[in-house]
Design a protein around this motif. Structure first.
Motif, PDB file in Angstrom:
ATOM      1  N   PRO A 286       0.786  -0.842  -0.136  1.00 11.66           N
ATOM      2  CA  PRO A 286       0.258  -0.204  -0.111  1.00 11.66           C
ATOM      3  C   PRO A 286       0.755   1.260  -0.452  1.00 11.66           C
ATOM      4  O   PRO A 286       2.148   1.122   0.519  1.00 11.66           O
ATOM      5  N   VAL A 287      -0.155   2.289  -0.255  1.00  8.02           N
ATOM      6  CA  VAL A 287       0.986   3.729  -0.555  1.00  8.02           C
ATOM      7  C   VAL A 287       0.901   4.633   0.691  1.00  8.02           C
ATOM      8  O   VAL A 287       0.930   5.529   0.331  1.00  8.02           O
ATOM      9  N   GLU A 288      -0.010   3.998   1.605  1.00  6.71           N
ATOM     10  CA  GLU A 288      -0.694   4.564   2.740  1.00  6.71           C
ATOM     11  C   GLU A 288       0.338   5.475   3.422  1.00  6.71           C
ATOM     12  O   GLU A 288       1.952   4.520   3.113  1.00  6.71           O
ATOM     13  N   PRO A 289       0.904   6.450   4.219  1.00  3.42           N
ATOM     14  CA  PRO A 289       2.035   7.338   4.785  1.00  3.42           C
ATOM     15  C   PRO A 289       2.238   6.820   5.496  1.00  3.42           C
ATOM     16  O   PRO A 289       1.511   5.779   6.268  1.00  3.42           O
ATOM     17  N   ILE A 290       4.367   6.409   6.023  1.00  8.87           N
ATOM     18  CA  ILE A 290       4.055   5.733   7.104  1.00  8.87           C
ATOM     19  C   ILE A 290       4.732   6.632   8.247  1.00  8.87           C
ATOM     20  O   ILE A 290       5.395   8.126   7.661  1.00  8.87           O
ATOM     21  N   PRO A 291       5.112   6.279   9.390  1.00 12.17           N
ATOM     22  CA  PRO A 291       5.851   6.905  10.360  1.00 12.17           C
ATOM     23  C   PRO A 291       7.271   7.694  10.291  1.00 12.17           C
ATOM     24  O   PRO A 291       7.838   6.983   9.501  1.00 12.17           O
ATOM     25  N   SER A 292       7.519   8.818  11.219  1.00 11.57           N
ATOM     26  CA  SER A 292       8.363   9.262  10.878  1.00 11.57           C
ATOM     27  C   SER A 292       9.974   8.405  10.727  1.00 11.57           C
ATOM     28  O   SER A 292      10.417   9.245  11.840  1.00 11.57           O
ATOM     29  N   VAL A 293      10.167   7.337  10.767  1.00  9.45           N
ATOM     30  CA  VAL A 293      10.762   6.250  11.372  1.00  9.45           C
ATOM     31  C   VAL A 293      12.438   6.412  10.618  1.00  9.45           C
ATOM     32  O   VAL A 293      10.954   5.367   9.394  1.00  9.45           O
ATOM     33  N   PRO A 294      13.058   6.687  10.068  1.00 11.37           N
ATOM     34  CA  PRO A 294      14.241   6.346   9.446  1.00 11.37           C
ATOM     35  C   PRO A 294      14.072   4.693   8.869  1.00 11.37           C
ATOM     36  O   PRO A 294      14.110   4.269   7.508  1.00 11.37           O
ATOM     37  N   VAL A 295      14.024   3.446   9.460  1.00 13.20           N
ATOM     38  CA  VAL A 295      14.266   2.713   9.204  1.00 13.20           C
ATOM     39  C   VAL A 295      13.327   1.896   8.789  1.00 13.20           C
ATOM     40  O   VAL A 295      13.097   0.966   8.153  1.00 13.20           O
ATOM     41  N   LEU A 296      12.040   2.567   8.461  1.00 11.32           N
ATOM     42  CA  LEU A 296      10.949   2.223   7.521  1.00 11.32           C
ATOM     43  C   LEU A 296      10.837   2.038   6.378  1.00 11.32           C
ATOM     44  O   LEU A 296      10.432   2.061   5.220  1.00 11.32           O
ATOM     45  N   GLY A 297      12.075   2.615   6.120  1.00 10.62           N
ATOM     46  CA  GLY A 297      12.355   2.782   4.515  1.00 10.62           C
ATOM     47  C   GLY A 297      12.681   1.790   4.223  1.00 10.62           C
ATOM     48  O   GLY A 297      12.823   1.784   2.557  1.00 10.62           O
ATOM     49  N   ALA A 298      13.182   0.754   4.871  1.00  7.15           N
ATOM     50  CA  ALA A 298      13.582  -0.164   4.252  1.00  7.15           C
ATOM     51  C   ALA A 298      12.318  -1.116   3.789  1.00  7.15           C
ATOM     52  O   ALA A 298      12.684  -2.603   3.200  1.00  7.15           O
ATOM     53  N   ILE A 299      11.198  -0.456   3.704  1.00  5.03           N
ATOM     54  CA  ILE A 299       9.976  -1.201   3.460  1.00  5.03           C
ATOM     55  C   ILE A 299       9.701  -1.748   1.820  1.00  5.03           C
ATOM     56  O   ILE A 299       9.324  -0.049   1.671  1.00  5.03           O
ATOM     57  N   PRO A 300       9.856  -2.277   1.216  1.00  2.00           N
ATOM     58  CA  PRO A 300      10.047  -2.620  -0.320  1.00  2.00           C
ATOM     59  C   PRO A 300       8.037  -1.369  -0.368  1.00  2.00           C
ATOM     60  O   PRO A 300       7.234  -1.910  -0.122  1.00  2.00           O
ATOM     61  N   HIS A 301       8.890  -1.093  -1.602  1.00  2.00           N
ATOM     62  CA  HIS A 301       7.414  -0.531  -1.918  1.00  2.00           C
ATOM     63  C   HIS A 301       6.874  -1.267  -3.532  1.00  2.00           C
ATOM     64  O   HIS A 301       5.968   0.087  -4.223  1.00  2.00           O
ATOM     65  N   THR A 302       7.409  -2.339  -3.699  1.00  2.50           N
ATOM     66  CA  THR A 302       7.125  -3.087  -4.835  1.00  2.50           C
ATOM     67  C   THR A 302       6.171  -3.959  -5.097  1.00  2.50           C
ATOM     68  O   THR A 302       7.351  -4.377  -3.267  1.00  2.50           O
ATOM     69  N   VAL A 303       5.453  -4.671  -5.205  1.00  2.00           N
ATOM     70  CA  VAL A 303       5.017  -6.310  -4.904  1.00  2.00           C
ATOM     71  C   VAL A 303       6.194  -6.965  -5.493  1.00  2.00           C
ATOM     72  O   VAL A 303       6.553  -7.489  -6.726  1.00  2.00           O
ATOM     73  N   ILE A 304       6.681  -8.038  -4.519  1.00  3.60           N
ATOM     74  CA  ILE A 304       7.149  -9.236  -4.487  1.00  3.60           C
ATOM     75  C   ILE A 304       6.596 -10.325  -5.434  1.00  3.60           C
ATOM     76  O   ILE A 304       7.536 -11.004  -6.375  1.00  3.60           O
ATOM     77  N   GLY A 305       5.655 -10.783  -4.993  1.00  8.32           N
ATOM     78  CA  GLY A 305       5.155 -12.321  -4.920  1.00  8.32           C
ATOM     79  C   GLY A 305       5.521 -13.238  -3.747  1.00  8.32           C
ATOM     80  O   GLY A 305       6.376 -12.697  -3.121  1.00  8.32           O
ATOM     81  N   ILE A 306       4.133 -13.873  -3.532  1.00  7.55           N
ATOM     82  CA  ILE A 306       4.471 -14.402  -2.234  1.00  7.55           C
ATOM     83  C   ILE A 306       5.852 -15.719  -2.468  1.00  7.55           C
ATOM     84  O   ILE A 306       5.716 -16.354  -1.639  1.00  7.55           O
ATOM     85  N   TRP A 307       5.915 -15.666  -4.029  1.00  3.90           N
ATOM     86  CA  TRP A 307       7.438 -17.139  -4.056  1.00  3.90           C
ATOM     87  C   TRP A 307       8.349 -16.946  -2.709  1.00  3.90           C
ATOM     88  O   TRP A 307       8.728 -16.907  -2.480  1.00  3.90           O
TER      89      TRP A 307
END
Length: 509
Positions: A286-307
């Motif tokens: 999802p493209v919802e806003p995230i908290p202003s915590v630097p480490v949360l920048g590691a969240i993938p912004h694209t769909v990887i796949g369930i594989w």
């Protein structure tokens, strides 16, 4: 009639001068049982160690809060904050690390900084080592002293936490530290050796959870490296000085186990909450806003796949190699028990870890952060631990025999025994015949003459001329007597000069 009424004896009654003994009752005071409670030997050292580590666990977060206050005291927004308020903030974080929720102005905060919780556990282990207790029973005196010290600090700090939850959290942490440190002492409980199988199973279950944590840490590092630009952009939005950034990253380290749990949950499939309305999974981003915590920048912004869930399964296959080489049990029942208990422990510990990593730091969207703990705990334990322990179970020889993938060990043992028996018979017969030939070859005429008196032990001169190759018979002929050596011929041939050279060999048969 008058005479009849007179007494039979006119002798007057004589009163004895001996006084009649008086009945006396002696009252003996009953001795009450005295119960003397003595402190264990070295109790002063144990007390000092417990108080020391409990106070240190409180001082570390409070010191960080004071340093943060000192660095931001010039900020106009901090004019209403004093030293007591800074100490209260540090004490609140300290109580939160002991699993106690906070309540600030009607808003709840229950996201536990598990990094500090693990730090308390490590400090308790260090305190038990410094106590130098004589036995595990004596070291048990460390537990109440530690809990009482934590309770006293919680009462004196005037925090926004719950006194009961803080005390309960301290008790849980110190008891776990004491149980894990029981191997420090030479003496063991009487039941220690009786539960050796279950001890190994529990240890292996905890190791499986450690493997899962390492897998999550690797996934987090990969995410940070690939999304380092996003991490830096979030850090710039905070607009903090270098000192504030140091404190910010220290705070992120306090929540590092929580972030690793979220990474594990994402890798296993269930995903994690970056807000009450934002669930990140390998198949959704999802493209919802995230908290202003630097480490949360590691969240993938694209769909990887369930594989991606194949990665924990591969890790489970690799872990099974370790179990097969080092943890295989001899009995099938013990083997199955080991696998079942290890998987159960890994599932429980992983699920509790995921549960403690979930919580909120404020209201609205921030009221739910962390992994989807119920699904994540079970699925990741099955993907890693279940895969490893299924392969480990199938590796047992008895299971392979029942599946038809291996011959029973009894048949192989019987075949080897028969081969060994045949070999021993051949060697025994060969040795006896060789000794007989060598002995007969050196006999003199006098020995032959003396042997004529005992025809059973005599050996003819013809046997001395036979070579070793002629006397040694094949293995299959040793079990079946030939026609020349039949029992009838031995019974009729009583001439002492004509004895068979294999007579002693027949006795071996």
């Amino acid at each position: 009639m008058i005479e009849a009424m007179q007494p039979e004896s006119d002798t007057p009654e004589v009163k004895s001068d001996v006084p009649t003994p008086l009945k006396t009752t002696t009252t003996v005071p009953l001795e009450r049982r005295e119960i003397v409670i003595r402190p264990p030997r070295g109790w002063v050292r144990i007390t000092i160690a417990a108080v020391e580590v409990a106070f240190m666990s409180w001082a570390l977060p409070v010191a960080c809060a004071l340093v943060a206050f000192l660095l931001t005291a010039s900020n106009p927004w901090m004019m209403e904050v004093d030293w007591n308020a800074a100490i209260g903030v540090g004490a609140d974080v300290w109580a939160l690390s002991y699993l106690s929720p906070l309540t600030l102005n009607g808003v709840g905060i229950d996201l536990v900084p598990l990094g500090l919780t693990i730090l308390h556990f490590g400090l308790a282990r260090i305190g038990l080592w410094r106590a130098k207790a004589e036995s595990w029973r004596t070291a048990g005196f460390f537990v109440p002293i530690y809990v009482v010290t934590v309770a006293a600090l919680a009462a004196l700090s005037h925090t926004h936490s719950s006194f009961g939850w803080t005390t309960l959290g301290a008790l849980i942490i110190v008891v776990l530290a004491w149980c894990s440190a029981i191997t420090m002492w030479d003496t063991r409980p009487s039941w220690w050796d009786q539960i050796a199988l279950y001890r190994r199973s529990v240890i292996d279950g905890v190791k499986l959870t450690g493997v899962i944590a390492v897998l999550g840490l690797v996934s987090l590092v990969v995410g940070i490296v690939s999304g380092w630009s996003r991490v830096l952009s979030i850090q710039e939005l905070v607009n903090a000085s270098w000192a504030d950034l140091i404190l910010l990253w220290i705070a992120q380290l306090a929540y590092l186990p929580n972030v690793i749990a979220a990474a594990v949950s994402w890798l296993a499939g269930p995903g994690f909450y970056a807000g009450i309305d934002a669930i990140h999974t390998p198949s959704s981003s999802p493209v919802e806003p995230i908290p202003s915590v630097p480490v949360l920048g590691a969240i993938p912004h694209t769909v990887i796949g369930i594989w991606i869930v194949i990665i924990p399964v591969i890790v489970g296959i690799l872990v099974s190699v370790y179990f097969i080489r080092t943890r295989k049990e001899k009995l099938l029942v013990d083997h199955l028990t080991h696998a079942a208990v290890s998987l159960a422990v890994a599932t429980v510990v992983t699920t509790v870890w995921m549960w403690l990593s979930t919580g909120g730091v404020w209201s609205a969207r921030m009221s739910l952060l962390g992994p989807r703990w119920a699904l994540a705990g079970v699925l990741v334990a099955l993907e890693v631990g279940g895969t490893a322990l299924v392969i480990y179970t199938l590796s047992h020889p008895d299971v392979l025999v029942r599946l038809g993938m291996r011959e029973p060990s009894g048949n192989r043992a019987s075949e080897s025994d028969e081969d060994g028996a045949d070999g021993s018979v051949i060697e025994e017969v060969e040795g006896s015949v060789i000794e007989e030939v060598e002995g007969s070859a050196v006999e003199t005429d006098e020995e032959v003459a003396s042997n004529e008196d005992s025809p059973i032990e005599a050996v003819s001169d013809d046997s001395a001329t036979k070579t070793e190759d002629e006397t040694i018979q094949p293995a299959h002929t040793l079990h079946k007597p030939s026609e020349e050596d039949s029992p009838e011929e031995h019974d009729t041939d009583l001439d002492p000069d004509h004895h068979s050279p294999t007579e002693d060999g027949d006795e071996h048969h």
